[in-house]
Design a protein around this motif. Structure first.
Motif, PDB file in Angstrom:
ATOM      1  N   GLN A   1       0.892  -0.921   0.295  1.00 29.60           N
ATOM      2  CA  GLN A   1       0.160   0.218  -0.008  1.00 29.60           C
ATOM      3  C   GLN A   1       0.928   1.153  -0.142  1.00 29.60           C
ATOM      4  O   GLN A   1       0.433   2.152  -0.604  1.00 29.60           O
ATOM      5  CB  GLN A   1      -0.834   0.090   1.269  1.00 29.60           C
ATOM      6  CG  GLN A   1      -1.845   1.192   1.159  1.00 29.60           C
ATOM      7  CD  GLN A   1      -2.947   0.888   0.016  1.00 29.60           C
ATOM      8  OE1 GLN A   1      -3.388  -0.089  -0.295  1.00 29.60           O
ATOM      9  NE2 GLN A   1      -3.188   2.174  -0.319  1.00 29.60           N
ATOM     10  N   LEU A   2       1.903   1.175   0.911  1.00 27.11           N
ATOM     11  CA  LEU A   2       2.965   2.295   0.630  1.00 27.11           C
ATOM     12  C   LEU A   2       3.568   2.443  -0.755  1.00 27.11           C
ATOM     13  O   LEU A   2       3.538   3.526  -1.114  1.00 27.11           O
ATOM     14  CB  LEU A   2       3.942   2.075   1.620  1.00 27.11           C
ATOM     15  CG  LEU A   2       3.597   2.333   3.226  1.00 27.11           C
ATOM     16  CD1 LEU A   2       5.147   1.935   3.987  1.00 27.11           C
ATOM     17  CD2 LEU A   2       3.416   3.878   3.195  1.00 27.11           C
ATOM     18  N   TYR A   3       3.835   1.352  -1.369  1.00 26.13           N
ATOM     19  CA  TYR A   3       4.271   1.526  -2.767  1.00 26.13           C
ATOM     20  C   TYR A   3       3.208   2.288  -3.477  1.00 26.13           C
ATOM     21  O   TYR A   3       3.534   3.190  -4.293  1.00 26.13           O
ATOM     22  CB  TYR A   3       4.691   0.068  -3.282  1.00 26.13           C
ATOM     23  CG  TYR A   3       5.211   0.143  -4.698  1.00 26.13           C
ATOM     24  CD1 TYR A   3       6.454   0.453  -4.990  1.00 26.13           C
ATOM     25  CD2 TYR A   3       4.314  -0.165  -5.849  1.00 26.13           C
ATOM     26  CE1 TYR A   3       6.852   0.454  -6.425  1.00 26.13           C
ATOM     27  CE2 TYR A   3       4.721  -0.114  -6.947  1.00 26.13           C
ATOM     28  CZ  TYR A   3       6.132   0.058  -7.272  1.00 26.13           C
ATOM     29  OH  TYR A   3       6.543   0.249  -8.630  1.00 26.13           O
ATOM     30  N   LYS A   4       2.001   1.742  -3.457  1.00 25.65           N
ATOM     31  CA  LYS A   4       1.003   2.308  -4.242  1.00 25.65           C
ATOM     32  C   LYS A   4       0.873   3.924  -3.702  1.00 25.65           C
ATOM     33  O   LYS A   4       0.560   4.698  -4.982  1.00 25.65           O
ATOM     34  CB  LYS A   4      -0.430   1.663  -3.957  1.00 25.65           C
ATOM     35  CG  LYS A   4      -1.564   2.068  -4.790  1.00 25.65           C
ATOM     36  CD  LYS A   4      -2.637   1.418  -4.402  1.00 25.65           C
ATOM     37  CE  LYS A   4      -4.060   1.972  -5.257  1.00 25.65           C
ATOM     38  NZ  LYS A   4      -5.370   1.391  -4.845  1.00 25.65           N
ATOM     39  N   GLU A   5       1.008   4.088  -2.692  1.00 28.66           N
ATOM     40  CA  GLU A   5       0.762   5.483  -2.352  1.00 28.66           C
ATOM     41  C   GLU A   5       2.150   6.438  -2.989  1.00 28.66           C
ATOM     42  O   GLU A   5       1.858   7.748  -3.378  1.00 28.66           O
ATOM     43  CB  GLU A   5       1.000   5.603  -0.795  1.00 28.66           C
ATOM     44  CG  GLU A   5       0.922   7.005  -0.392  1.00 28.66           C
ATOM     45  CD  GLU A   5       0.977   7.339   1.398  1.00 28.66           C
ATOM     46  OE1 GLU A   5       1.828   7.909   1.897  1.00 28.66           O
ATOM     47  OE2 GLU A   5       0.468   6.503   1.790  1.00 28.66           O
ATOM     48  N   MET A   6       3.274   5.968  -3.167  1.00 26.01           N
ATOM     49  CA  MET A   6       4.568   6.445  -3.519  1.00 26.01           C
ATOM     50  C   MET A   6       4.201   6.849  -5.058  1.00 26.01           C
ATOM     51  O   MET A   6       4.541   7.775  -5.492  1.00 26.01           O
ATOM     52  CB  MET A   6       5.553   5.369  -3.359  1.00 26.01           C
ATOM     53  CG  MET A   6       6.950   5.837  -3.737  1.00 26.01           C
ATOM     54  SD  MET A   6       8.162   4.409  -3.236  1.00 26.01           S
ATOM     55  CE  MET A   6       9.515   5.075  -3.806  1.00 26.01           C
TER      56      MET A   6
ATOM     57  N   ASN B   1       8.998   8.659  -7.760  1.00 26.09           N
ATOM     58  CA  ASN B   1       9.507   7.410  -8.505  1.00 26.09           C
ATOM     59  C   ASN B   1      10.412   6.400  -7.524  1.00 26.09           C
ATOM     60  O   ASN B   1      11.257   6.781  -6.784  1.00 26.09           O
ATOM     61  CB  ASN B   1      10.487   7.801  -9.575  1.00 26.09           C
ATOM     62  CG  ASN B   1       9.744   8.560 -10.544  1.00 26.09           C
ATOM     63  OD1 ASN B   1       8.472   8.154 -10.932  1.00 26.09           O
ATOM     64  ND2 ASN B   1      10.506   9.374 -11.385  1.00 26.09           N
ATOM     65  N   PRO B   2      10.140   5.089  -7.597  1.00 20.95           N
ATOM     66  CA  PRO B   2      10.838   4.197  -6.936  1.00 20.95           C
ATOM     67  C   PRO B   2      12.044   4.096  -7.636  1.00 20.95           C
ATOM     68  O   PRO B   2      12.361   4.110  -8.748  1.00 20.95           O
ATOM     69  CB  PRO B   2      10.054   2.896  -7.042  1.00 20.95           C
ATOM     70  CG  PRO B   2       9.350   3.195  -8.236  1.00 20.95           C
ATOM     71  CD  PRO B   2       8.909   4.655  -8.415  1.00 20.95           C
TER      72      PRO B   2
END
Length: 590
Positions: free
Chosen positions: A114-119, A125-126
């Motif tokens: 979920q944090l990645y989605k929020e990011m 950018n990851p």
């Protein structure tokens, strides 16, 4: 960076270590407590107060130091770290990476994703340090769909050559049981493969029960001039355990002793498991007794191994010792303890352990625990009680539990109960070819020929395929596999002649069977004959079979051990049988 870089080097993975090397060094005010010296949350709160006082808590580089210290330290607090993170006005990629990693480390994989989605939604950018942890989150959740999407995103961002991401993908696809995708990623890496790449693939093969493939792959590591690491050694040892390859397991043990000054608890536990499952429980216990620091996995391997070798009293003593050490048992430990009681038909002890699990340790019984109780009652001849237990279980019985009832009916001839168990298997759509054969044979004994034929027809109507029974024996470092009525193996004619000699010798000594000549068509007996021909008269014969030993094979092997004066160890689908001078370690309880 006076204290900051040291902190990250201590806490972070190689990914974050490399990440920090690319950052500009910070000039840390001399009044601040160096974060790498912080050892408790109380000390951290004091340091945090200093950052707040100086207004540094929201300045990105210093905020990242605070966040990583609190989130990734053994003494840290994920909740406190989350509070720091939420207070950041503009969190950067590094901050998200820290929190994603912390969430994964705390078994909060869904929250990490979920944090990645929020990011992504915040257009942050990851980087190549983000993906290994979000891929690990998908692996822990067995989320193949999410993993494939992340794979595509990594390629889109230009990270298709990153070694760490590739290793994480191999692990992800392996844990999602997509071994062909794991191997494809591995192949695409080419010369960029590291020992971690090999280890990830070995673990994937081992997880899928491709044990021979795992060992063949392990043998190729040296061709790329790489030294096997501990993870790859664990995978190889596990494959040896499951295949019963004592010779190769010993070789791996020697290699470990030559190449590693000390062996960690994971390696030692793998060695214990290997020796236990390869028929040398005394060697496994020797390693166990020398260990100073034992964990649940170590105790579990020993208890399970002792149960398989019918040393069930010793297994319960080890369990008692574990409790005295202050270790809290888990569900898996109790499965092994109850299994030990089942092997020895120790009904009262088994019921006592079952209640101890529920009431003393507050562990809710699962299907495996109930299955062990069912086997325990069946083994003690209390079939009606086993049936009542299945009927009263608060959870849905497994097909294995009903199959145990069906198999027990074969012995006592209770056709009505057998039919009931078979109907339950039908309702679960779990009927296999062996179930049909058992029911058909029971009908045949009652001369209900039409019913027997109908049961056999089910095999064809349902398209069922019965896995062939096989037996393996290790001779001079090689594994030989035999199936019933097979005549395609080396020395086939000589083995057939040996079987005739064995039958004649046993008959002369007084052995009687309903159909003695049937011995030449059974895989276990073929394996024994082959081993008698090709091993020295003082060596132990070790047989591995995927079948549960039948009464006729058990009696036959007892006689062989007596007449030919050979120690024979047979590991069947459930346990070990140590035959010596006409006696078996199982005491005819199996």
């Amino acid at each position: 960076m006076v204290g900051s870089l040291a902190l990250h080097q201590h806490l972070a993975s190689p990914y974050h270590h490399n990440y920090l090397k690319d950052q500009n060094p910070l000039i840390q005010p001399p009044c601040l407590v160096p974060l790498h010296q912080v050892k408790t949350m109380e000390d951290f709160r004091k340091a945090h107060a200093q950052f707040l006082k100086l207004g540094l808590d929201c300045i990105p580089p210093y905020a990242g130091e605070l966040l990583s210290a609190c989130a990734l330290s053994a003494w840290g607090s994920l909740d406190y770290a989350l509070a720091i993170f939420l207070n950041l006005e503009e969190p950067c990629t590094f901050d998200y990476n820290v929190m994603i990693r912390a969430k994964v480390n705390h078994d909060q994989s869904k929250s990490a994703l979920q944090l990645y989605k929020e990011m992504i939604e915040r257009s942050i950018n990851p980087d190549n340090f983000t993906f290994p942890f979000v891929l690990k989150a998908c692996a822990l959740l067995s989320d193949i769909r999410g993993g494939i999407q992340l794979h595509g995103h990594a390629i889109k961002l230009g990270f298709d050559e990153d070694v760490f991401i590739h290793n994480s993908l191999i692990n992800l696809y392996g844990k999602c049981r997509k071994i062909e995708l794991s191997y494809k990623v591995f192949e695409l890496m080419g010369s960029n493969r590291t020992i971690a790449s090999w280890s990830a693939l070995l673990s994937a093969y081992n997880r899928m029960n491709f044990f021979f493939d795992c060992l063949h792959l392990f043998a190729k590591i040296s061709s790329e001039k790489l030294k096997p690491d501990e993870t790859s050694m664990v995978a190889a040892l596990s494959s040896c355990s499951n295949l019963g390859l004592l010779g190769l397991g010993r070789t791996l043990h020697c290699s470990l002793l030559r190449n590693y000054p000390t062996l960690n608890i994971i390696i030692q536990t793998s060695l214990i498991d290997m020796y236990m499952k390869c028929g040398q429980s005394d060697k496994g216990m020797l390693i166990f007794d020398k260990l100073h620091d034992k964990n649940l996995w170590t105790y579990s391997a020993v208890i399970s191994g002792l149960a398989m070798h019918n040393n069930c009293r010793k297994a319960l003593q080890v369990f008692s010792d574990m409790l005295k050490q202050g270790l809290k048992p888990d569900e898996a430990i109790y499965v092994n303890v109850l299994s030990a009681c089942s092997h020895a038909m120790m009904v009262e002890e088994g019921l006592q352990c079952f209640n101890q699990m529920r009431f003393d340790h507050q562990i809710k019984p699962n299907a495996q625990h109930y299955g062990c109780l069912v086997d325990l009652l069946i083994g003690a001849g209390r079939l009606d009680e086993a049936y009542e237990l299945i009927q009263s279980m608060p959870i849905e019985p497994t097909d294995a539990a009903w199959r145990s009832i069906l198999s027990a009916c074969k012995i006592n001839g209770d056709i009505e109960l057998a039919e009931s168990a078979y109907r339950k298997l039908q309702q679960m759509e779990a009927v296999n070819a062996g179930d049909c054969v058992i029911l058909s044979n029971m009908y045949a004994e009652l001369q209900r020929w039409e019913d027997a034929a109908e049961a056999r027809k089910e095999i064809v109507n349902r398209g069922l395929v019965q896995a062939p029974g096989f037996s393996q024996v290790e001779v001079k470092g090689k594994i030989f596999t035999f199936v019933s009525h097979d005549k395609s193996f080396p020395q086939s004619d000589e083995v057939q002649e040996m079987l005739y000699q064995m039958d004649w010798q046993l008959r002369f000594e007084g052995y009687k069977a309903d159909n003695l000549r049937s011995s030449e068509g059974q895989s276990q007996k073929i394996a024994i004959a082959f081993a008698l021909m090709n091993t020295s008269s003082v060596s132990t014969i070790r047989i591995f079979t995927n079948l549960r030993m039948c009464t006729e094979c058990h009696d036959y092997t007892e006689w062989i051990s007596k007449v030919f004066e050979r120690d024979i160890i047979v590991r069947d689908r459930r346990r070990f049988h140590h035959f010596r001078l006409g006696l078996c370690s199982c005491d005819n309880c199996w």
